[in-house]
Enzyme design. Structure first.
Site, short mmCIF file in Angstrom:
data_model
loop_
_atom_site.label_atom_id
_atom_site.label_comp_id
_atom_site.label_asym_id
_atom_site.label_seq_id
_atom_site.Cartn_x
_atom_site.Cartn_y
_atom_site.Cartn_z
N GLN A 1 0.81 -1.22 0.00
CA GLN A 1 0.00 0.00 0.00
C GLN A 1 0.84 1.27 0.00
OE1 GLN A 1 -3.40 0.53 -0.14
NE2 GLN A 1 -3.73 -1.65 -0.44
N GLY B 1 1.83 -5.18 -8.18
CA GLY B 1 1.77 -4.21 -9.26
C GLY B 1 0.47 -3.47 -9.41
N HIS B 2 -0.66 -4.14 -9.19
CA HIS B 2 -1.94 -3.49 -9.47
C HIS B 2 -2.32 -2.44 -8.43
CE1 HIS B 2 -4.79 -5.62 -6.62
NE2 HIS B 2 -3.72 -6.37 -6.49
N THR C 1 8.49 -20.24 -15.65
CA THR C 1 8.77 -19.38 -16.80
C THR C 1 8.49 -17.93 -16.47
OG1 THR C 1 8.18 -21.18 -18.31
CG2 THR C 1 8.21 -18.95 -19.22
N CYS D 1 -9.77 -8.27 -0.33
CA CYS D 1 -8.81 -9.36 -0.46
C CYS D 1 -9.40 -10.72 -0.10
CB CYS D 1 -7.59 -9.10 0.42
SG CYS D 1 -6.78 -7.53 0.05
#
Length: 399
Positions: free
Chosen positions: A181, A201-202, A238, A327
């Protein structure tokens, strides 16, 4: 839609969108596996490593410290569990967290407690902040990891991580902070005594589905899962080159925009607070001092209304806010954060602004909030008299 739920997720920044598009649809039409040795693979790996360098530069870390993940939950789990498992190899099987940690930290720590670790959950004050001395009082030579969040996702309360890091710099326990945050508006990063942190990231303008666990190379950490040994064996799998590139671009954009956002958010939250508290029976939760709270967050308790009806009314009027954290798996439940802080208001509301929030968004949201609360308290239907006119009920509250 007037979107005031940036603490849950904020729009993707143009720089991140461009980086994502570049690697989803590269000029040659091929996005190689970043672990492959051919040209397409090497190009993708360059994108990953450039992003790693961008993140490291923003967090006072070295590129080798940066481990890409799927987001904040994985980053927190990797740090808490990975550091605890590594500590257990040296006989340290004690974990310390606060009572208001994000579920990704709190539940990971509680799971460790079912696996032979001992756990201390340190209480917090009514403002959601933890006393550094209370944390230090439970840290022993057997402590493997201490996890204290930089800023709380619900109240916006900020902890004194600098003081805690300084006190732990010569102790065997590894200090981790969930900085998810805080990153958008406050400088965060590794420093002496703080060897691990998590980002998602979001929360600051990258697409959902990518984050980082910053784990200093000098600190032992065990992986959550095993595979091809990517990211120094700590996080096999990956590389998501397009997402990682978008994350790096968003990090740079967020850092460049940090001062403007903090300044704008401070004024916008002050306006929301001014209008909301002009109503009777509205309480502001969290720290009083501006330095102890995030500029972007406003957490309110509202008497005389039901939380579900308040949330529904705001949503139907085109205002997106939260009654807690976003969340959980869509279930309505009492927040462990408000419970730990001794907050028992019938209805709580979290309003959070972000990099796209306009002053017009704030005025409209404030107007709708006053209207919906007034209607609910009066026992009137939410839309009996038609839609509310922007500015009608807030005009009397001068800025």
């Amino acid at each position: 839609m007037r979107y005031l739920d940036h603490a849950a997720s904020t729009p993707v920044r143009p720089q991140a969108r461009a980086a994502l598009a570049q690697w989803l649809d590269p000029d040659d039409g091929v996005l190689g596996n970043p672990s492959a040795t051919h040209a397409a693979g090497r190009a993708a790996r360059v994108a990953v490593e450039v992003a790693r360098e961008q993140v490291a530069a923003a967090l006072d870390a070295r590129p080798a410290d940066v481990v890409f993940t799927s987001g904040g939950t994985e980053s927190d789990n990797l740090a808490v569990k990975g550091l605890a498992w590594a500590g257990a190899k040296s006989g340290r099987r004690h974990v310390v967290v606060t009572a208001v940690e994000h579920p990704a930290v709190r539940e990971a720590a509680r799971w460790l407690a079912t696996q032979g670790f001992t756990l201390d959950e340190v209480p917090v004050g009514h403002d959601g902040r933890v006393d550094v001395e209370r944390v230090l009082a439970v840290v022993t030579d057997d402590t493997a990891v201490v996890s204290v969040m930089e800023a709380n996702n619900e109240l916006g309360s900020c902890n004194d991580i600098d003081a805690l890091a300084a006190a732990l710099v010569d102790r065997p326990a590894v200090l981790h902070t969930d900085a998810v945050q805080a990153f958008a508006t406050r400088p965060v990063g590794l420093r002496p005594g703080l060897d691990a942190l998590s980002l998602s990231g979001h929360k600051f303008g990258a697409p959902p589905g990518v984050g980082v666990a910053v784990l200093r190379r000098t600190v032992g950490v065990e992986p959550l899962f095993h595979g091809g040994g990517q990211d120094r064996g700590v996080r096999s799998g990956t590389f998501a080159a397009a997402l990682d590139a978008a994350f790096g671009a968003a990090v740079e954009a967020a850092v460049d925009d940090r001062h403007r956002l903090a300044s704008t958010a401070t004024a916008q939250v002050a306006r929301l607070r001014q209008v909301a508290t002009a109503l009777d029976g509205v309480h502001v939760h969290g720290p009083t001092a501006a330095s102890d709270r995030l500029a972007t967050h406003l957490h309110l308790g509202i008497d005389g209304v039901e939380a579900e009806l308040l949330s529904f009314g705001l949503d139907q009027a085109g205002v997106a806010v939260s009654t807690g954290a976003a969340c959980a798996a869509g279930a309505a439940a009492t927040s462990h954060v408000t419970a730990a802080c001794g907050i028992d208001d019938a209805a709580v509301l979290r309003l959070s602004v972000g990099w796209t929030t306009t002053d017009d968004d704030v005025e409209r949201a404030a107007d709708v909030l006053v209207d919906v609360v007034t209607r609910l308290r009066a026992g009137r239907g939410l839309f009996d008299d038609g839609p509310v006119d922007a500015g009608a009920t807030t005009a009397a509250v001068t800025s």
